[in-house]
Write a protein that holds these residues in place. Sequence first.
Motif, short mmCIF file in Angstrom:
data_model
loop_
_atom_site.label_atom_id
_atom_site.label_comp_id
_atom_site.label_asym_id
_atom_site.label_seq_id
_atom_site.Cartn_x
_atom_site.Cartn_y
_atom_site.Cartn_z
N LEU A 51 40.33 -44.82 -25.14
CA LEU A 51 39.92 -46.21 -25.28
C LEU A 51 40.49 -47.08 -24.15
CD1 LEU A 51 40.06 -46.56 -29.14
CD2 LEU A 51 38.05 -46.89 -27.69
N LEU A 52 41.71 -46.79 -23.73
CA LEU A 52 42.29 -47.52 -22.59
C LEU A 52 41.38 -47.36 -21.37
CD1 LEU A 52 44.71 -49.05 -21.23
CD2 LEU A 52 45.63 -46.78 -20.70
N TYR A 53 40.94 -46.14 -21.10
CA TYR A 53 40.07 -45.89 -19.95
C TYR A 53 38.68 -46.49 -20.17
CZ TYR A 53 43.68 -42.79 -18.08
OH TYR A 53 44.83 -42.26 -17.57
N TYR A 54 38.18 -46.45 -21.41
CA TYR A 54 36.91 -47.12 -21.70
C TYR A 54 37.00 -48.61 -21.35
CZ TYR A 54 33.69 -49.97 -24.35
OH TYR A 54 32.80 -50.95 -24.70
N PHE A 55 38.04 -49.27 -21.82
CA PHE A 55 38.19 -50.70 -21.53
C PHE A 55 38.24 -50.95 -20.02
CE2 PHE A 55 40.30 -51.05 -25.87
CZ PHE A 55 39.22 -51.71 -26.45
N ASN A 56 39.03 -50.16 -19.31
CA ASN A 56 39.27 -50.42 -17.90
C ASN A 56 38.20 -49.88 -16.96
OD1 ASN A 56 41.99 -51.84 -17.33
ND2 ASN A 56 42.30 -50.54 -19.13
N LEU A 57 37.55 -48.80 -17.33
CA LEU A 57 36.53 -48.22 -16.46
C LEU A 57 35.12 -48.71 -16.79
CD1 LEU A 57 37.79 -44.52 -16.33
CD2 LEU A 57 38.19 -46.33 -14.65
N VAL A 58 34.91 -49.15 -18.04
CA VAL A 58 33.56 -49.51 -18.47
C VAL A 58 33.46 -50.97 -18.89
CG1 VAL A 58 31.69 -48.98 -20.09
CG2 VAL A 58 33.10 -47.12 -19.18
N GLN A 59 34.17 -51.34 -19.95
CA GLN A 59 33.95 -52.66 -20.55
C GLN A 59 34.35 -53.81 -19.62
OE1 GLN A 59 34.69 -53.25 -24.77
NE2 GLN A 59 35.66 -55.21 -24.28
N ILE A 60 35.57 -53.80 -19.10
CA ILE A 60 36.01 -54.92 -18.24
C ILE A 60 35.13 -55.07 -17.00
CG2 ILE A 60 37.92 -55.79 -16.82
CD1 ILE A 60 39.85 -54.57 -18.94
N PRO A 61 34.84 -53.99 -16.25
CA PRO A 61 33.99 -54.18 -15.07
C PRO A 61 32.54 -54.56 -15.40
CG PRO A 61 35.15 -52.08 -14.95
CD PRO A 61 35.38 -52.63 -16.32
N THR A 62 32.06 -54.20 -16.59
CA THR A 62 30.66 -54.45 -16.95
C THR A 62 30.45 -55.85 -17.52
OG1 THR A 62 30.39 -52.10 -17.38
CG2 THR A 62 28.70 -53.55 -18.28
N PRO A 80 36.42 -55.92 -31.02
CA PRO A 80 37.38 -55.91 -32.14
C PRO A 80 37.51 -54.53 -32.80
CG PRO A 80 36.03 -57.88 -32.26
CD PRO A 80 35.42 -56.99 -31.19
N SER A 81 36.40 -53.82 -32.94
CA SER A 81 36.45 -52.48 -33.52
C SER A 81 37.20 -51.52 -32.61
CB SER A 81 35.02 -51.98 -33.77
OG SER A 81 35.05 -50.68 -34.32
N ALA A 82 36.88 -51.55 -31.33
CA ALA A 82 37.57 -50.67 -30.37
C ALA A 82 39.06 -50.99 -30.32
CB ALA A 82 36.94 -50.80 -28.99
N LEU A 83 39.40 -52.28 -30.37
CA LEU A 83 40.82 -52.67 -30.32
C LEU A 83 41.56 -52.25 -31.58
CD1 LEU A 83 40.40 -56.13 -28.63
CD2 LEU A 83 41.80 -54.24 -27.75
N PHE A 84 40.89 -52.17 -32.73
CA PHE A 84 41.52 -51.67 -33.95
C PHE A 84 41.97 -50.22 -33.75
CE2 PHE A 84 41.18 -49.18 -37.83
CZ PHE A 84 42.05 -49.86 -38.67
N PHE A 85 41.03 -49.38 -33.30
CA PHE A 85 41.36 -47.97 -33.09
C PHE A 85 42.38 -47.80 -31.95
CE2 PHE A 85 37.35 -47.64 -35.38
CZ PHE A 85 37.72 -46.75 -36.36
N PHE A 86 42.27 -48.63 -30.93
CA PHE A 86 43.19 -48.63 -29.79
C PHE A 86 44.62 -48.89 -30.26
CE2 PHE A 86 44.88 -51.20 -26.11
CZ PHE A 86 44.97 -50.17 -25.20
#
Length: 187
Positions: A51-62, A80-86
């Motif tokens: 999830l850390l890599y998802y946030f930094n490689l996908v969500q933030i740049p997109t 919010p859902s991703a941050l719960f699991f994160f």
Amino acid sequence: MAKFFGNLHLVLVAGLVLSLALMFGLHGDALTAQSVTRWLHTFFGIVWIGLLYYFNLVQIPTMPKIPAELKPAVSKHIAPSALFFFRWAAALTVLLGLIISVQAGYAHQAFTLQDPYRLIGVGMWLAVIMAFNVWFIIWPNQKKALGIVEADDAAKAKAATTAMMTSRLNTLLSIPMLYTMVSFNGG
């Protein structure tokens, strides 16, 4: 099959049952609490860092490329859902890692960076710092940035920047942390 694979909870339970069958069927008498703890530690670590890599490689740049009318889909539902699991994967990864080090008898030596546990100790400290960042910097700031808690526009913007920079710091720290974890041979 579509009904089965369409149900995430059912897939996760089936994966757990399959793992337990392999553990008991193939590992049998050699199965220990420590081997199960290591497996859980690895599982939650994959969820956390994935999830850390998802946030930094996908969500933030997109996010800057997403039209304004579509951004609430991410900020109100996906993030919010991703941050719960994160958050909880971070907590469980660190807790299980600590349990492993206690079970194996090297917790004190690792945390005090004594040989031959210095390498894993550095990794443990990196993980503790990263988990601290998740719970006490990223999450409180994300709650403001996502509108989960009340904040004005300036506070939201500042919180989003702080959360992003801390997430990038965790990305940076995750690379040497991974090295220490896979290179440790003891315990």
